[in-house]
Design an enzyme around this catalytic site. Structure first.
Site, short mmCIF file in Angstrom:
data_model
loop_
_atom_site.label_atom_id
_atom_site.label_comp_id
_atom_site.label_asym_id
_atom_site.label_seq_id
_atom_site.Cartn_x
_atom_site.Cartn_y
_atom_site.Cartn_z
N ASP A 187 23.51 18.42 14.12
CA ASP A 187 22.15 18.21 14.57
C ASP A 187 22.16 18.52 16.07
O ASP A 187 23.22 18.55 16.72
CB ASP A 187 21.67 16.78 14.28
CG ASP A 187 20.14 16.67 14.33
OD1 ASP A 187 19.49 17.59 14.89
OD2 ASP A 187 19.58 15.67 13.83
C1 NOJ Z 1 16.70 17.11 15.68
C2 NOJ Z 1 16.31 16.70 14.30
O1 NOJ Z 1 16.99 15.51 13.97
C3 NOJ Z 1 16.62 17.76 13.26
O2 NOJ Z 1 16.10 17.34 12.03
C4 NOJ Z 1 16.07 19.08 13.67
O3 NOJ Z 1 16.33 20.05 12.69
C5 NOJ Z 1 16.68 19.48 15.02
N1 NOJ Z 1 16.33 18.46 16.01
C6 NOJ Z 1 16.22 20.84 15.52
O4 NOJ Z 1 14.91 20.76 15.97
#
Ligand code: NOJ
Length: 791
Positions: free
Chosen positions: A286
């Site tokens: 993530d």
């Molecule tokens: C953080 C989020 O938790 C995740 O779900 C997302 O895909 C990423 N940011 C990218 O924006």
């Protein structure tokens, strides 16, 4: 995007390790199970198996990667600041014509760009209980990602699973039942990947709350302390389905699991995902979830987003680690091979559009328009919106509406979002600024300090954060009702902003629209709000036919007013995407029957839920390392209500239609040659685990008759009581259209995995011999057919 103070992080990681060493001495961390708070080391990281359906893609990837230098391999494992609207991009190898990949949000539609659709959100897919519809939605949505040159769609979400009722991101996920969630996630993976786009199923694993999801100064991210059995039977279950469906990627989460960060947890990555589940694809972090360099590489992380401080510019630190002997080159080769195999597996080597084409970093600068919306998606968008509406109360045949003479419409949620300065009820949203940022990214509110309970400046079609989508338009309830009023010659009266509105006593019905908002980044502060409850009560006090529609990004309690005799109908409308109003009118007027059912339990009181009202907050002596012990085990949602014998307001699986159904003729047949006992690992592992877990061991049939007066669809549900486990667990569902007076026989295949429990001692799935109660019916508490399967 999250930014970190890396020195603080490095320190927190070291302290975290020290705490882990002493954790066994701290009774309240470990007393529930020896497993809590401890994540065993599992090394080395298993290389990609390259088996079965991946063999061709794997062979091509091996051939390409073998031509790469160590530096080139390292370079493609890290992210670069994109020059496009992609959420992230990997490095590339121009010398070998390997372009790298673009990764973009999310599971409910492509965000932050133009010419795409705003699809129903995860919870809406869950409420529809329709495998084929989930597949079609994903296929059409995936087509949009591909046209924009997005190689990896960052979704679907299967974690959070919904353990914490107030979870800010529960609406992105499908259901808090792992079977329903897993079945529809598998269809979502198949649909998106059939369109030629990889899925990155997220967030692996135990990412059950937003509070303390990331480190904050000296405070580490929350540790989800989950025992082995609960992990397997609950939180891992839908990820297993996704791996079985062939997902090209899995995203590791922000939180810690048993005190080890998810993107450097060798047990969950090397051990469970890459060994037990035989995962073929790559693990991506993530955004900002990597907290160590060498440790994360050794623990099984393959690609880092959005860039990597730890692996360095161009992944240079991986090269240094290989050259000084800390890391094998084989591990870096495996990272590159997993990524490139997935690219070949989706056919992205042939005619794939340029990365992020038409997705400008800033849409107000000139950019090539790429029209990603396909006209054939219209029906899928509308059906998707229709089927996720759940009717829970309908007295005096309030619905469907019958050419009313006067309809009165109330509530802030009836209209499309706008920037109008509306009265701010201080208890609800005083600290929030309004900001509707155009349709490019649907953000109903911008946070200043605390999350709002409602989005008061207009209807919601998704929640907020990276799972919000970019609708091409919004059909709000009032827009669609006006069209229907025109056809019927109905007069409309409306007042959207007064919460004690005057009511024309000649109204045939009063429609009240409210919402329950949730967003990434914070958990909800309650499951109902006083402002909306007062509005409903005020209308009901003066209108004998009050019909309530709630656009709810998660559970919304109704006990403040549900028994009011003037409240004749209540709809959980969830998050329908851009065709919200159009779909609702089809249902309100009976052009279609309601056919959705609740993918979660609606309690009478917040305190009836496990952990409702208490996303874990740092406190006391562990404030630097927040601990969240999942002591309830598998008993979340209806499993917990059944265990404690708590009566919910509306049980899991409940929903009304405009007709009635009768269940009859249950048959249960055990197939020959079923052996009990456990399956010794690593026997015959395919994607998702041991192959025989997918063997059909029993078949169940039941007959359903439409005994009412309109054609409608029914969702038949099968529950099993696994000896020693919860009273019952969902292990089958079937949504069938049944014309008036007809009957349909539904069939359920029970797989070995459906009847097995996780054996902690055996470290494998165990099929016990014994009696398995089988229940078939219309919801988790309306189960007219009961029988026994003997194994
Ligand atoms: C953080 C989020 O938790 C995740 O779900 C997302 O895909 C990423 N940011 C990218 O924006």
């Amino acid at each position: 995007m999250v930014s970190f103070n890396t020195q603080q992080l490095a320190r927190a990681t070291l302290i975290s390790a020290a705490l882990f060493q002493s954790a066994t001495a701290v009774a309240n961390i470990t007393e529930d199970s020896y497993f809590y708070g401890q994540s065993p080391p599992v090394y080395p990281s298993p290389p990609q198996p390259g088996s079965a359906s991946w063999a061709t893609a794997y062979a091509k990837a091996v051939a390409l990667v073998s031509q790469m230098t160590l530096e080139e391999k390292a370079n493609i494992t890290v992210g670069y600041t994109p020059m496009t609207g992609c959420s992230g991009e990997t490095g590339s190898v121009p010398r070998l014509n390997w372009p790298g990949v673009c990764l973009s949000d999310a599971g409910n539609g492509l965000r932050a760009t133009d010419f795409v659709n705003g699809w129903p959100s995860g919870v809406h897919v869950g409420a529809a209980w329709n495998r084929n519809l989930a597949y079609q939605r994903a296929l059409h949505m995936g087509g949009e990602f591909k046209k924009k040159g997005v190689n990896v769609a960052l979704g679907p979400v299967v974690g959070p699973l919904g353990r914490v009722a107030e979870g800010g991101r529960n609406w992105e996920g499908i259901s808090n039942d792992p079977y329903l969630c897993g079945a529809l996630a598998a269809e979502s993976v198949s649909g998106i990947q059939t369109a030629g786009v990889m899925t990155s199923v997220k967030h692996y694993i135990g990412n059950e709350q937003e509070t303390n999801r990331v480190p904050d100064g000296d405070v580490a991210a929350v540790s989800s302390n989950i025992d082995d059995k609960t992990l397997h039977e609950l939180y891992l279950w839908p990820f297993t389905d996704a791996v079985h469906a062939g997902t090209g990627s899995i995203m590791c989460s922000y939180n810690r699991i048993n005190n080890s960060y998810a993107c450097q947890n060798s047990k969950t990555l090397n051990g469970i995902l890459k060994t037990e589940l035989g995962f073929e694809g790559f693990v991506v972090s993530d955004w900002g979830a990597q907290h160590t360099g060498l440790d994360s590489a050794l623990a099984g992380l393959d690609v880092v987003m959005p860039e990597s401080t730890y692996w360095g510019v161009n992944g240079g630190n991986l090269t240094i680690a290989v050259n000084n002997g800390s890391l094998t080159e084989a591990r870096v080769t495996d990272m590159a091979t997993r990524l490139i195999s997935a690219w070949y597996q989706m056919g992205q080597d042939v005619d794939f559009p340029e990365k992020g084409i038409g997705m400008a970093l800033d849409y107000s600068t000139p950019h090539t328009p790429i029209y990603a919306r396909d006209p054939s998606s219209q029906t899928v968008l509308l059906n998707g919106a229709l089927e996720g509406h759940v009717l829970v109360k309908n007295t005096n045949s309030a619905l469907p509406l019958k050419s009313p003479k006067l309809l009165s419409i109330f509530g802030y949620d009836a209209v499309a979002p706008n920037k109008m300065d509306v009265p701010s009820p201080s208890d609800v949203i005083a600290t929030w600024t309004f900001g509707f940022e155009s349709l490019l990214t649907y953000v109903p509110f911008i946070s200043t300090t605390a999350p709002p309970q409602i989005a008061i400046n207009g209807t919601i079609i998704s929640g907020g954060g990276s799972g919000a989508n970019a609708p091409a338009y919004i059909s709000a309830p009032f827009d669609a009702i006006k069209e229907q009023a025109y056809l019927d010659g109905t007069s409309l009266f409306w007042d959207f902003y007064d919460n004690d509105p005057a009511i024309d006593t000649s109204s045939d019905a009063c429609l009240v629209f409210i919402n329950a908002f949730a967003t990434e980044g914070s958990d909800r502060i309650g499951l109902h709000d006083d402002y909306s409850d007062a509005l409903i009560q005020n209308v009901a006090a003066n209108c004998s036919n009050t019909i309530v529609t709630i656009h709810n990004a998660g559970v919304r309690l109704v006990d403040q007013w549900i028994d009011h005799p003037n409240i004749t109908a209540v709809i959980f409308a969830h998050l329908p995407g851009q065709d919200s109003g159009r779909a609702l009118v089809q249902l309100l007027y009976g052009y279609q029957s309601f056919s959705g059912k609740l993918p979660y339990t609606v309690a009478k009181n917040e305190s009836d839920y496990v952990n409702a009202g208490e996303p874990i907050l740092p406190e006391g002596e562990f404030q630097l390392f927040p601990q969240d012990n999942f002591t309830e085990g598998v008993y979340i949602d209806y499993r917990g209500f059944d265990q404690k014998n708590v009566t919910p307001r509306y049980e899991f699986g409940f929903g009304l239609t405009y007709t009635t159904f009768e269940y009859s003729e249950l048959t249960i047949e055990k197939l020959a040659g079923v052996s009990t006992s456990y399956l010794p690992p690593p026997a015959d592992v395919i994607e998702g685990g041991i192959a025989s877990l997918w063997d059909v061991v029993a078949q169940v049939t039941a007959t359903i008759t439409n005994t009412g007066s309109v054609d409608a669809a029914e969702i038949a549900q099968l529950y099993v009581g696994i000896p020693g486990g919860p009273v019952r667990q969902l292990r089958g569902f079937s949504k069938v259209d049944i014309p008036v007076g007809s009957n349909v026989t539904v069939e359920f295949d029970l797989l070995r995995r459906d009847l097995s429990e996780w054996g902690v001692t055996e470290q494998s799935w165990v099929l016990q011999s014994g009696s398995y109660p089988i229940y078939v019916g219309a919801s988790s508490r309306d189960l007219p057919l009961v029988g026994t399967l003997t194994i």
